[in-house]
Design an enzyme around this catalytic site. Structure first.
Site: not given
Length: 144
Positions: A64, A82
Site C-alpha cells: 500500500s 503459476d
C-alpha cells in the site's frame, strides 16, 4: 502447514517470513539498488524463486505504501506466478513504471504476495435470461 521450497538469488535481502496473525500477505524486497528516471520501465528482481505446490499460484501486488514511498506503479497491476514457473533460474520480478525520478534500495519492501489455490475447472452455460437481481450494471449502486 504447507512447506514451500525457496531459492534465494542473493544473501543481501532478508529472508521471507510469514507473520501469523498480522496478514496472510508476505512482503517481497528489491534484490538490488535501482535508480529510475520518470517514465522509465524496469523489471525489479525480487531475489527469490519458489516451487509452488501443484494447483497453486502466487499473486504479486504492490504494498500500500509503494507508490507513496517510491513513485512506481506495477505495470501488470497484479503478477501471477503459476506452479510451472519453478525452475532454478525462475527468479520473480516486479515490472514497474516510474512516475517520478526515484531510488529503490536493496532490501526495500516494494511488493507482497500470497499463494492461492487455482480456480476450479469451469463450464459456461449460455442462457438468454439470468435469475439474479438486476443492479444496473458495472459500477452501479442500483440508484438512478
Amino acid at each position: 502447514m504447507e512447506k514451500i521450497r525457496i531459492k534465494y538469488f542473493t544473501d543481501k535481502i532478508e529472508k521471507l517470513a510469514y507473520i501469523d496473525g498480522k496478514s496472510d500477505w508476505i512482503d517481497l524486497r528489491a534484490a538490488e539498488d535501482i535508480y529510475l528516471k520518470e517514465g522509465e520501465w524496469r523489471l525489479i528482481p525480487l531475489g527469490v524463486a519458489m516451487e509452488l505446490p501443484k494447483g497453486y499460484e502466487a499473486h504479486i501486488v504492490p504494498r500500500s505504501s509503494t507508490y507513496k514511498n517510491f513513485g512506481i506503479i506495477q505495470t501488470n497491476h497484479q503478477g501471477v506466478v503459476d506452479c510451472s514457473y519453478c525452475g532454478d533460474n525462475d527468479q520473480w520480478y516486479m515490472p514497474v513504471l516510474a512516475m517520478r525520478d526515484t531510488h529503490i534500495s536493496l532490501n526495500d519492501r516494494i511488493c507482497q504476495f500470497r499463494i492461492m489455490e487455482n480456480q476450479p475447472k469451469l463450464e459456461f452455460d449460455e442462457v438468454t435470461h439470468l435469475e439474479g437481481a438486476d443492479r444496473g450494471g458495472f459500477g452501479s449502486t442500483g440508484r438512478q
